[in-house]
Write an enzyme that holds these catalytic residues in place. Structure first.
Site, PDB file in Angstrom:
ATOM      1  CG  ASN A 159      -0.379  -0.044   2.522  1.00 52.19           C
ATOM      2  OD1 ASN A 159       0.777  -0.440   2.665  1.00 52.19           O
ATOM      3  ND2 ASN A 159      -1.107   0.357   3.529  1.00 52.19           N
ATOM      4  CE  LYS A 182       8.197 -11.368  -0.394  1.00 53.69           C
ATOM      5  NZ  LYS A 182       7.299 -10.288  -0.882  1.00 53.69           N
ATOM      6  N   PRO A 183      10.286  -6.523  -1.168  1.00 56.28           N
ATOM      7  CG  PRO A 183      10.751  -5.399  -3.159  1.00 56.28           C
ATOM      8  CD  PRO A 183      11.181  -6.569  -2.334  1.00 56.28           C
ATOM      9  CB  ALA A 184       4.244  -5.998  -1.396  1.00 58.33           C
ATOM     10  CD  GLU A 257       2.763   0.459  10.334  1.00 60.50           C
ATOM     11  OE1 GLU A 257       1.639   0.037  10.694  1.00 60.50           O
ATOM     12  OE2 GLU A 257       2.991   0.948   9.226  1.00 60.50           O
ATOM     13  CG  LEU A 258       2.084  -5.810  13.365  1.00 61.43           C
ATOM     14  CD1 LEU A 258       1.964  -6.841  14.467  1.00 61.43           C
ATOM     15  CD2 LEU A 258       2.710  -6.446  12.114  1.00 61.43           C
ATOM     16  CB  CYS A 291      -1.911   0.603   8.658  1.00 62.58           C
ATOM     17  SG  CYS A 291      -0.551   1.774   8.598  1.00 62.58           S
ATOM     18  CD  GLU A 388      -6.039  -2.678   8.922  1.00 61.65           C
ATOM     19  OE1 GLU A 388      -5.552  -3.821   9.063  1.00 61.65           O
ATOM     20  OE2 GLU A 388      -5.350  -1.643   8.862  1.00 61.65           O
TER      21      GLU A 388
HETATM   22  O1  LIG Z   1      -0.310   1.682   5.957  1.00 64.94           O
HETATM   23  C1  LIG Z   1       0.408   2.248   6.767  1.00 64.94           C
HETATM   24  C2  LIG Z   1       1.334   3.278   6.413  1.00 64.94           C
HETATM   25  C3  LIG Z   1       0.828   4.664   6.595  1.00 64.94           C
HETATM   26  C4  LIG Z   1       1.678   5.629   5.900  1.00 64.94           C
HETATM   27  C5  LIG Z   1       1.173   7.010   5.939  1.00 64.94           C
HETATM   28  O2  LIG Z   1       0.402   7.377   6.814  1.00 64.94           O
HETATM   29  O3  LIG Z   1       1.570   7.792   5.069  1.00 64.94           O
END
Ligand SMILES: O=CCCCC(=O)O
Length: 485
Positions: A159, A182-184, A257-258, A291, A388
């Site tokens: 994302n 490792k990128p997604a 960071e979940l 997130c 979520e």
């Molecule tokens: O998905 C989580 C990352 C958030 C990054 C942001 O707030 O720019």
């Protein structure tokens, strides 16, 4: 559409291991698609255990010399990296948009904040200070010193495929750690572009390695390797828990960071227009796939109807389309699973008495486009109260008292971000103390910034990214006791 940018110049279709751009040992590749229409942009290697082990060996071999590089040289490399990001901002942003779908303006912002993280940590590295602590007895001195932790394994999400790597790679490189990232799988090009940028500005071979392919094998190799001293992960709580379990075998330091389920509280005394503006940016940026997105909007009874009216007007005005088109504010969702998940939340809410005031289903653009949606009459029994959403669905709940709002806001296993709109300073302090979240936005729906420690509490994670705390996570603390003085 953009004219004149050449995003393909940064679209690396190979892995960076020990300074060489290579394919998978098997030659296997994975297609990378544009979520706007599913068209194939290119491929990346489907690497696995063996390639990752070589990347770890390269990072391990590069570590002693990189750690010893004079601090000002390490900072100088970061400054160059910052400039390279900004000089190529348009191209990197377009690459991000075509592989991920977010509007170009947001993608440009993501490249810019990534560059800011790089600059921030170039500055912070100069303050990675230790301390001298008064000893309890005469003739003894106690020195506390900070040291780069070693090889860091990084696993980043789709994302924010550029800025999530930025806030891991920048502090790591700043203090002298070496990297295997490792990128997604859905969005590998933005991650691989970091490898190309690092190479261009002169990082020694082996310092930065980027591997794409099987998540299970790559993460498995990172977790099993004793040389990898730290794992930093951004992604789901479910996967994060599994990585924490696996890290126990070699006792790695972890940053996680979940997931989140951000409550957005609007009190009767709020500036309604500002609150709606905050809710829009918090909820709909990145098509709700963030997130820290507002997941539950709680509005006090006295202004509920006025707030909903403006929220619906603004939601209906959102322009949905290809992120590369001028003025588009919401792109497609990442894939069909994401669309189906939002559909399930809508169906569940309707079944339990919620009203879809606008949107509610797939968008006329087809594919993975989803309508910006507002549901009212939301209750704590609905699925989005505890799960979520990760999509452009804004559920609005009504509440009566501050105590009730805090209680409902805290009724989740998550504790990443939360927001509140109020003009009452006393209430703002009470909320800060009462809300069990790692980050709180008071009268702000957009709180991510390089100077602040980003991170959650409870099942939203461990560790911080950004701020001075974001550097600390890549350092080991040692203590020297000198006796007989
Ligand atoms: O998905 C989580 C990352 C958030 C990054 C942001 O707030 O720019």
């Amino acid at each position: 559409m953009l004219d004149g940018t050449d995003f393909k110049a940064w679209m690396k279709q190979a892995n960076l291991i020990d300074g060489a751009w290579v394919g998978a040992d098997s030659g296997a590749t994975i297609d990378v698609t544009n979520p706007v229409d599913g068209s194939v942009l290119g491929t990346v290697p489907k690497a696995g255990t063996a390639e990752t082990q070589r990347a770890i060996a390269a990072a391990s071999a590069a570590f002693p010399a990189f750690r010893e590089l004079p601090l000002m040289e390490r900072c100088g490399l970061l400054w160059k990296l910052h400039d390279a990001l900004m000089d190529n901002q348009a191209e990197l942003a377009e690459l991000l948009t075509v592989e991920m779908g977010k509007p170009l303006a947001e993608a440009k912002g993501e490249i810019a904040i990534g560059a800011q993280y790089v600059r921030w940590f170039a500055e912070e590295a100069r303050r990675a200070k230790g301390e001298i602590v008064p000893a309890g007895v005469n003739g003894r001195r106690i020195l506390v010193t900070k040291h780069a932790i070693g090889v860091v394994g990084m696993i980043t999400p789709w994302n924010f495929p550029s800025s999530m790597l930025a806030r891991k790679i920048a502090p790591a490189l700043a203090v002298g750690c070496t990297v295997v990232a490792k990128p997604a799988t859905a969005t590998p090009y933005s991650g691989l572009a970091w490898g190309a940028l690092c190479e261009e500005v002169g990082y020694p071979k082996g310092v930065v390695n980027i591997v794409t392919g099987s998540a299970r094998e790559i993460a498995g190799a990172m977790m099993a390797a004793p040389e990898v001293r730290k794992i930093t992960f951004t992604g789901s709580t479910e996967v994060g828990k599994e990585l924490i379990r696996q890290s126990a075998d070699t006792v790695k330091k972890v940053s996680m960071e979940l997931g989140g389920n951000a409550p957005f509280l609007v009190f009767d005394d709020a500036d309604i227009e500002a609150a709606v503006e905050g809710a829009m940016v918090s909820k709909f940026r990145n098509a709700g796939q963030t997130c820290v997105c507002a997941n539950r909007i709680y509005v006090q009874a006295g202004i509920h109807d006025a707030f909903v009216k403006r929220l619906v007007e603004k939601t209906e005005a959102l322009k949905v389309g290809d992120g590369r088109e001028q003025g588009v504010e919401q792109g497609p969702m990442i894939d069909m699973d994401a669309v189906e998940k939002v559909e399930e939340f809508v169906a569940d809410a309707k079944e339990k008495g919620g009203e879809v005031v606008t949107g509610g289903g797939r968008h006329g653009n087809g594919g993975t486009f989803f309508q910006p949606t507002v549901v009212t009459g939301a209750t704590q029994a609905m699925k989005f109260a505890t799960e979520e959403i990760f999509g452009p669905l804004a559920p609005v709940f009504k509440f009566e008292t501050e105590e009730e709002a805090i209680e409902m806001a805290n009724a989740t296993v998550y504790g990443l971000a939360c927001y509140a709109y109020t003009q009452d300073l006393g209430r703002a302090f009470r909320l800060n103390e009462g809300l069990a979240y790692g980050m709180i936005g008071i009268n702000s729906g957009l709180i991510t910034t390089v100077e602040a420690p980003f991170g959650g509490v409870k099942e939203s994670g461990l560790g911080k990214e950004g701020g001075s705390q974001g550097l600390e996570d890549y350092l080991e603390t040692k203590y020297v006791c000198i006796d007989g003085i």
